[in-house]
Design a protein around this motif. Structure first.
Motif, short mmCIF file in Angstrom:
data_model
loop_
_atom_site.label_atom_id
_atom_site.label_comp_id
_atom_site.label_asym_id
_atom_site.label_seq_id
_atom_site.Cartn_x
_atom_site.Cartn_y
_atom_site.Cartn_z
N PRO A 1 11.45 2.83 -14.23
CA PRO A 1 10.38 3.12 -15.12
C PRO A 1 9.99 4.43 -15.30
O PRO A 1 9.37 4.81 -16.53
N VAL A 2 10.22 5.51 -14.58
CA VAL A 2 10.10 6.96 -14.85
C VAL A 2 10.81 7.18 -16.12
O VAL A 2 10.58 8.02 -17.40
N VAL A 3 12.11 6.86 -16.17
CA VAL A 3 13.02 7.16 -17.14
C VAL A 3 12.50 6.39 -18.61
O VAL A 3 12.43 7.10 -19.56
N LEU A 4 12.26 5.15 -18.31
CA LEU A 4 11.60 4.51 -19.63
C LEU A 4 10.37 5.15 -20.03
O LEU A 4 10.30 5.10 -21.13
N ILE A 5 9.38 5.45 -19.43
CA ILE A 5 8.20 6.19 -19.70
C ILE A 5 8.60 7.34 -20.50
O ILE A 5 8.01 7.85 -21.52
N ALA A 6 9.34 8.09 -19.96
CA ALA A 6 9.96 9.33 -20.46
C ALA A 6 10.51 9.33 -21.78
O ALA A 6 10.17 10.21 -22.80
N GLY B 1 10.30 18.18 -11.71
CA GLY B 1 9.26 17.21 -11.09
C GLY B 1 10.05 15.90 -10.71
O GLY B 1 9.82 15.16 -9.52
N GLY B 2 10.79 15.28 -11.50
CA GLY B 2 11.39 14.10 -11.34
C GLY B 2 12.50 14.25 -10.31
O GLY B 2 12.47 12.99 -9.53
N SER B 3 13.08 15.26 -10.46
CA SER B 3 14.29 15.09 -9.46
C SER B 3 13.64 15.21 -7.85
O SER B 3 14.17 14.87 -6.90
N VAL B 4 12.42 16.03 -7.75
CA VAL B 4 11.92 16.40 -6.34
C VAL B 4 11.41 15.10 -6.04
O VAL B 4 11.36 14.65 -4.98
N PRO C 1 1.04 -1.30 0.10
CA PRO C 1 -0.05 -0.08 0.09
C PRO C 1 1.05 1.32 -0.11
O PRO C 1 0.40 2.23 -0.81
N PHE C 2 1.97 1.26 0.84
CA PHE C 2 2.72 2.45 0.68
C PHE C 2 3.63 2.76 -0.21
O PHE C 2 3.61 3.67 -0.86
N VAL C 3 3.88 1.52 -0.92
CA VAL C 3 4.70 1.50 -2.23
C VAL C 3 3.82 2.08 -3.41
O VAL C 3 4.30 2.96 -4.22
N GLY C 4 2.51 1.73 -3.27
CA GLY C 4 1.52 2.31 -4.09
C GLY C 4 1.37 3.66 -3.92
O GLY C 4 1.25 4.64 -4.93
N LEU C 5 1.37 4.29 -2.77
CA LEU C 5 1.35 5.67 -2.32
C LEU C 5 2.50 6.43 -2.91
O LEU C 5 2.23 7.43 -3.74
N LEU C 6 3.44 5.84 -2.92
CA LEU C 6 4.96 6.54 -3.43
C LEU C 6 4.71 6.65 -4.93
O LEU C 6 5.16 7.74 -5.56
N ALA C 7 4.24 5.46 -5.62
CA ALA C 7 4.06 5.53 -7.22
C ALA C 7 3.12 6.63 -7.49
O ALA C 7 3.35 7.56 -8.50
N LEU C 8 1.89 6.72 -6.89
CA LEU C 8 0.94 7.64 -7.09
C LEU C 8 1.47 9.16 -6.99
O LEU C 8 1.38 10.06 -7.69
N SER C 9 2.36 9.36 -5.72
CA SER C 9 2.81 10.86 -5.47
C SER C 9 3.95 11.13 -6.46
O SER C 9 3.96 12.30 -6.74
N ILE C 10 4.67 10.08 -7.05
CA ILE C 10 5.56 10.57 -7.70
C ILE C 10 5.01 10.75 -9.00
O ILE C 10 5.34 11.97 -9.94
N ILE D 1 5.11 14.83 -11.08
CA ILE D 1 5.68 14.75 -12.11
C ILE D 1 4.79 15.46 -13.21
O ILE D 1 5.07 16.41 -13.97
N LEU D 2 3.35 14.83 -13.35
CA LEU D 2 2.72 15.51 -14.09
C LEU D 2 2.01 16.90 -13.96
O LEU D 2 1.85 17.48 -14.69
N ALA D 3 2.01 17.33 -12.60
CA ALA D 3 1.66 18.58 -12.38
C ALA D 3 2.82 19.66 -12.92
O ALA D 3 2.46 20.54 -13.03
N SER D 4 3.97 19.08 -12.41
CA SER D 4 5.38 20.02 -12.98
C SER D 4 5.20 20.16 -14.22
O SER D 4 5.67 21.39 -14.56
N VAL D 5 4.88 19.11 -15.14
CA VAL D 5 5.09 19.30 -16.54
C VAL D 5 3.91 20.38 -17.09
O VAL D 5 4.21 21.22 -17.78
N ALA D 6 2.82 20.40 -16.27
CA ALA D 6 1.51 21.15 -16.70
C ALA D 6 1.88 22.58 -15.97
O ALA D 6 1.82 23.66 -16.74
N LEU D 7 2.77 22.90 -14.93
CA LEU D 7 2.95 24.05 -14.35
C LEU D 7 4.17 24.89 -15.19
O LEU D 7 4.24 25.89 -14.95
N ALA D 8 5.19 23.99 -15.62
CA ALA D 8 6.26 24.70 -16.31
C ALA D 8 6.06 25.87 -17.27
O ALA D 8 6.73 26.87 -17.07
#
Length: 338
Positions: A233-238, A131-134, A97-106, A110-117
């Motif tokens: 996975p983040v780098v792969l998706i990017a 976003g990825g670094s934070v 469950p906490f791993v899922g929370l980490l993934a959702l938060s990441i 990242i998505l909000a950062s791309v939109a905010l840029a």
């Protein structure tokens, strides 16, 4: 498949070409490590700050090629070796469950950062980078993500800005977050989850966690390493998204960056317990040394004049990203949802 003989014959010439710049990057990295060990300064921050005054050498025909290789080649080797620091066994310590929370938060950060840029006068690549670094692992994530971004005029400037700012924020979080967790009434277990899930850099997570207790430090470090695992996975998706976006270009990014594949293979090997402990420890030390040298090289490739062009709005963006990640992790913990 054996290397063709002509390429083998070129290796000495290639080594001579890269040696001056590589030696310079390693020397700066050693100086940064000395300052970090003796004065407690963040080693990544020291590396990039010591490298910046040497910017002119990055444009020199003698040192330039080696500095370029250090900024990209050493980086990718260092990130790949991070795979030996993580394994599936770590999940058992904190639960899915906490791993899922980490993934959702990441993903959310990242998505909000791309939109905010765009709102702070930057492009989407800048949003992905910050976003990825934070969200993942500070300077290491910034370096890995930058390696798959398309070449831009502001590449080195944005990367240096991100490394400097995120390292500074991580150092502040190392001091403030344990006090914040105590003020919010978190127990040692919750505090470990919170610190590992929110502070940017591994070293600062360790410092913050063990300042509370050994139990908190152990748990925070495990959580942080799970976040490091999510870098792949983040780098792969990017890379996949960028590959699709550049479908009309002559040169497209690789479907799977080689260093990401190496990271996944090493992580799988570590999870299968087929890698001796001494190899894991050596690889961990080597990985950090290579990343510090790569950051030093990035500093040398960064113009201080160009760095000032980023502007205060971008700093505010990283502050918002940091606060958002803290809220996304703290609220579910306080509500008992994970």
């Amino acid at each position: 498949m054996p290397m063709p003989l002509p390429r083998l014959a070129q290796l000495p010439d290639r080594a001579r070409l890269l040696a001056p710049g590589l030696m310079l990057a390693v020397t700066v990295a050693m100086a940064a490590q000395f300052l970090s060990s003796h004065y407690g300064a963040p080693v990544m921050l020291m590396a990039i700050l010591l490298g910046m005054p040497l910017h002119g050498l990055a444009e020199d025909s003698l040192a330039g090629p080696g500095i370029d290789f250090a900024a990209r080649g050493l980086l990718r080797i260092g990130v790949a070796l991070l795979g030996l620091r993580v394994s599936l066994d770590m999940v058992a310590a904190i639960g899915w469950p906490f791993v899922g929370l980490l993934a959702l938060s990441i993903g959310a950060v990242i998505l909000a950062s791309v939109a905010l840029a765009r709102r702070v006068g930057q492009d989407r690549a800048f949003g992905l980078l910050t976003g990825g670094s934070v969200a993942i692992c500070g300077a290491s994530a910034a370096m890995a993500i930058a390696s798959v971004l398309p070449a831009r005029e502001t590449t080195e400037r944005d990367l240096s800005f991100t490394v400097i700012t995120v390292t500074a924020l991580s150092t502040v979080a190392m001091i403030v977050y344990p006090m914040l967790a105590s003020a919010l009434g978190m127990d040692p277990h919750q505090t470990g989850l919170f610190l590992g899930g929110t502070i940017h850099d591994v070293a600062q997570v360790v410092g913050a966690g063990y300042s509370v207790s050994d139990e908190t430090g152990d748990l925070a470090t495990v959580v942080k390493l799970i976040r490091v695992t999510l870098l792949a996975p983040v780098v792969l998706i990017a890379a996949l998204v960028l590959r699709r976006a550049s479908s009309g270009a002559q040169t497209r990014p690789p479907l799977l960056p080689g260093f990401v594949l190496a990271f996944l293979i090493l992580a799988a090997a570590n999870s299968a317990h087929v890698v001796p402990g001494v190899v894991v420890d050596t690889a961990s030390t080597l990985s950090r040394a290579l990343l510090v040298a790569a950051v030093a090289a990035v500093g040398m490739k960064t113009s201080l004049v160009r760095l000032a062009e980023v502007g205060p709005a971008a700093i505010g963006m990283l502050l918002v990203q940091t606060a958002a990640l803290a809220a996304l992790i703290a609220v579910p913990l306080l509500l008992g949802l994970v």
